[in-house]
Design an enzyme around this catalytic site. Structure first.
Site, short mmCIF file in Angstrom:
data_model
loop_
_atom_site.label_atom_id
_atom_site.label_comp_id
_atom_site.label_asym_id
_atom_site.label_seq_id
_atom_site.Cartn_x
_atom_site.Cartn_y
_atom_site.Cartn_z
CD GLU A 228 -3.02 -1.01 0.42
OE1 GLU A 228 -3.10 0.00 -0.32
OE2 GLU A 228 -3.86 -1.92 0.40
CB CYS A 262 -1.97 7.16 1.01
SG CYS A 262 -3.29 6.30 1.87
P1 NAP Z 1 8.19 5.42 4.55
O1 NAP Z 1 9.28 6.37 4.79
O2 NAP Z 1 8.25 4.56 3.37
O3 NAP Z 1 8.06 4.54 5.87
C1 NAP Z 1 7.09 3.52 5.99
C2 NAP Z 1 7.68 2.38 6.77
O4 NAP Z 1 8.66 1.71 5.97
C3 NAP Z 1 8.38 2.80 8.04
O5 NAP Z 1 8.18 1.83 9.01
C4 NAP Z 1 9.84 2.85 7.60
O6 NAP Z 1 10.74 2.69 8.67
C5 NAP Z 1 9.91 1.69 6.66
N1 NAP Z 1 10.95 1.80 5.64
C6 NAP Z 1 11.32 2.91 4.96
N2 NAP Z 1 12.25 2.59 4.05
C7 NAP Z 1 12.48 1.27 4.19
C8 NAP Z 1 13.36 0.37 3.54
N3 NAP Z 1 14.17 0.76 2.55
N4 NAP Z 1 13.35 -0.93 3.91
C9 NAP Z 1 12.51 -1.34 4.88
N5 NAP Z 1 11.67 -0.53 5.54
C10 NAP Z 1 11.66 0.77 5.19
O7 NAP Z 1 6.79 6.15 4.46
P2 NAP Z 1 6.18 7.20 5.46
O8 NAP Z 1 6.90 8.49 5.27
O9 NAP Z 1 6.15 6.62 6.82
O10 NAP Z 1 4.68 7.29 4.94
C11 NAP Z 1 4.31 8.11 3.90
C12 NAP Z 1 4.09 7.34 2.63
O11 NAP Z 1 3.21 6.26 2.87
C13 NAP Z 1 3.43 8.16 1.57
O12 NAP Z 1 3.99 7.89 0.32
C14 NAP Z 1 1.99 7.70 1.63
O13 NAP Z 1 1.25 7.95 0.48
C15 NAP Z 1 2.15 6.27 1.91
N6 NAP Z 1 0.94 5.68 2.49
C16 NAP Z 1 0.21 4.83 1.73
C17 NAP Z 1 -0.98 4.30 2.22
C18 NAP Z 1 -1.81 3.36 1.42
O14 NAP Z 1 -2.72 2.77 1.98
N7 NAP Z 1 -1.57 3.18 0.14
C19 NAP Z 1 -1.40 4.67 3.49
C20 NAP Z 1 -0.62 5.55 4.23
C21 NAP Z 1 0.55 6.05 3.72
P3 NAP Z 1 11.58 3.92 9.27
O15 NAP Z 1 10.58 4.87 9.83
O16 NAP Z 1 12.41 3.28 10.29
O17 NAP Z 1 12.33 4.50 8.12
#
Ligand code: NAP
Length: 454
Positions: A228, A262
């Protein structure tokens, strides 16, 4: 990223947390594996009773859980309480429906009897984001648990207290040891957990980059993923739209959660005859929003969650303006402490600008002008993302026709794009794959086994 609580309202460091050690991670994985046989063998009614208790614990502590979200990522108090209620409702939804969703399904074939039966996969890892720190976790965990899996949570590093609170909720609700496990680890340690044979699948909610990296690790270990990811939802306003309703919903959709959702309306695509009137209405309504202390009851828009996210947003806005976009409102970081970004409106956005090509994750509404319906649809589909989208018209058959042609996981006619436990949720293209919620969500992490009897 350091695992710590930093209050986005004032930028103050509140508390740091040590990452789980290798020994602790191993103990959590072992606990999850040990819990699988009893948990998966439990009757649905037993799991449902615990899930209903989790709903009660969520509701009884609503104010406390909500304050943690406000403290760690700046969600307004009102929105935070609503999020807790939504989690409780999702727990009750799956408590009520999981058995039916996973009932054996008979299929006629050349067998005397043939059917599909659904079995849990084992232990599912959830990698979750900070923006809806309770909802994203419960949306993943409630169906996965009701299907008989045990779950592990790796939450975003800036919401550790929310992660610990969720662990407390499951414990206080009486879930057996190991059924819900918490790993306080950073993103760079996720790969090792995925590779561990005690983990059977991964659900990710987060950015495209995180999704790509986790899916790569899971792919090489041949483990299923549901992704997601980000979105850049179109909000198409046609010449026969109810502009008042469209503007009110557009403002609500764009600025909810400080613009960090999102499925926020991220690209307002306006056909020429109504563009000016819509923008005026939108500007008036957005201008009336109160931005400030997220803990205050009358605040509509809080700060952004982190300084780096605000800086990234401002870079996208600045570059878009340099390439010809017009700042109609805000478009700058707010002065003073905390990670505030002005409630902003950017007009005349076109292809080749970050505001058009990339996800805009903050309180900036992007206006794009279209000649007519076909042009609007072309622009809507001219995106690497495909999460949600909405169409505004008084002509319902016309709206429905366009909804069916929108390249997205969901399409709403005259309504706010939102998640609902009864309806599937997910995206296509760079927004990911797989579905959460509804019957489709609970069937993602099961073995759909064909049974054939002569
Ligand atoms: P993020 O930076 O990708 O972080 C999400 C999770 O992934 C965190 O637990 C993060 O851990 C982990 N993570 C990040 N990079 C990683 C990697 N290379 N390998 C393994 N784990 C990794 O996203 P965010 O800033 O928290 O959230 C915003 C994004 O989420 C936006 O793009 C939004 O649109 C999307 N989102 C999508 C949905 C949906 O349902 N489609 C819902 C909500 C949000 P750390 O914090 O430790 O880096």
């Amino acid at each position: 990223m350091a695992i710590a609580t930093i209050n986005p309202y004032d930028g103050n460091h509140v508390k740091s947390f040590s990452a789980s050690t290798a020994r602790e991670i191993n103990a959590v994985l072992a606990g999850a594996a040990q819990a699988v046989p009893d948990w998966s063998g439990m009757e649905f009614a037993g799991r449902a009773a615990l899930m209903r208790r989790a709903a009660a614990v969520l509701r009884s502590g609503s104010g406390h859980w909500a304050r943690l979200m406000t403290l760690e990522m700046g969600k307004t108090a009102r929105e935070a309480r609503a999020e807790i209620e939504k989690c409780a409702a999702a727990c009750e939804f799956y408590a009520a429906h999981a058995r039916d969703f996973l009932a054996d399904t008979r299929i006629e074939s050349d067998a005397g009897l043939s059917y599909v039966s659904f079995f849990p996969l084992g232990t599912i890892l959830g990698v979750m984001p900070w923006n809806f720190p309770f909802w994203q976790v419960f949306r993943f965990a409630a169906p996965a648990l009701m299907a008989g899996n045990t779950v592990l949570l790796k939450h975003a590093s800036n919401v550790p207290q929310c992660a610990l609170a969720i662990e407390t909720i499951f414990r206080e609700s009486g879930f057996p040891d190991g059924v819900f496990g918490l790993l306080l680890i950073s993103g760079s340690d996720v790969g090792k957990v995925i590779a561990d044979p005690r983990v059977h699948a991964v659900s990710v909610t987060g950015s495209e980059e995180a999704g790509r990296s986790i899916a790569t690790a899971a792919g090489s270990a041949l483990k299923k993923t549901v992704l997601e990811l980000g979105g850049s939802d179109a909000f198409i306003v046609l010449e026969d739209a109810d502009l008042e309703a469209a503007a009110a919903t557009g403002v609500a959709s764009r600025y909810i959660n400080g613009g960090q959702s999102c499925i926020a309306a991220k690209r307002f695509i306006l056909v020429d005859p109504v563009a000016r009137d819509f923008i005026e209405l939108f500007r008036r309504k957005a201008g009336a929003l109160r931005q400030g202390d997220p803990a205050a009851e009358d605040t509509d828009v809080g700060p952004m969650a982190r300084a780096d996210l605000r800086d990234h947003l401002h870079r996208q806005v600045r570059e878009s303006i340099e390439r010809g976009a017009v700042a109609l409102m805000g478009c700058a970081p707010a002065a003073g402490p905390g990670f505030f970004y002005d409630i902003s409106l950017l007009d005349r956005v076109t292809a080749g600008m970050p505001a058009y090509d990339e996800e805009i994750f903050g309180p900036v509404a992007v206006m794009i002008h279209a000649r007519d319906e076909e042009d609007a649809l072309r622009i809507a589909n001219d995106s690497r993302y495909g999460l949600g989208g909405s169409i505004w018209t008084r002509d319902i058959p016309r709206g429905e026709r366009l909804a069916r042609r929108l390249q997205s996981g969901s399409a709403f006619v005259n309504g706010l794009v939102k998640s609902d436990a009864r309806l599937p949720f997910g995206g296509i293209k760079a927004s990911g794959y797989g579905r959460e919620l509804s019957v489709l969500g609970i069937r993602e992490f099961v073995n759909a086994k064909t049974v054939w009897i002569s």
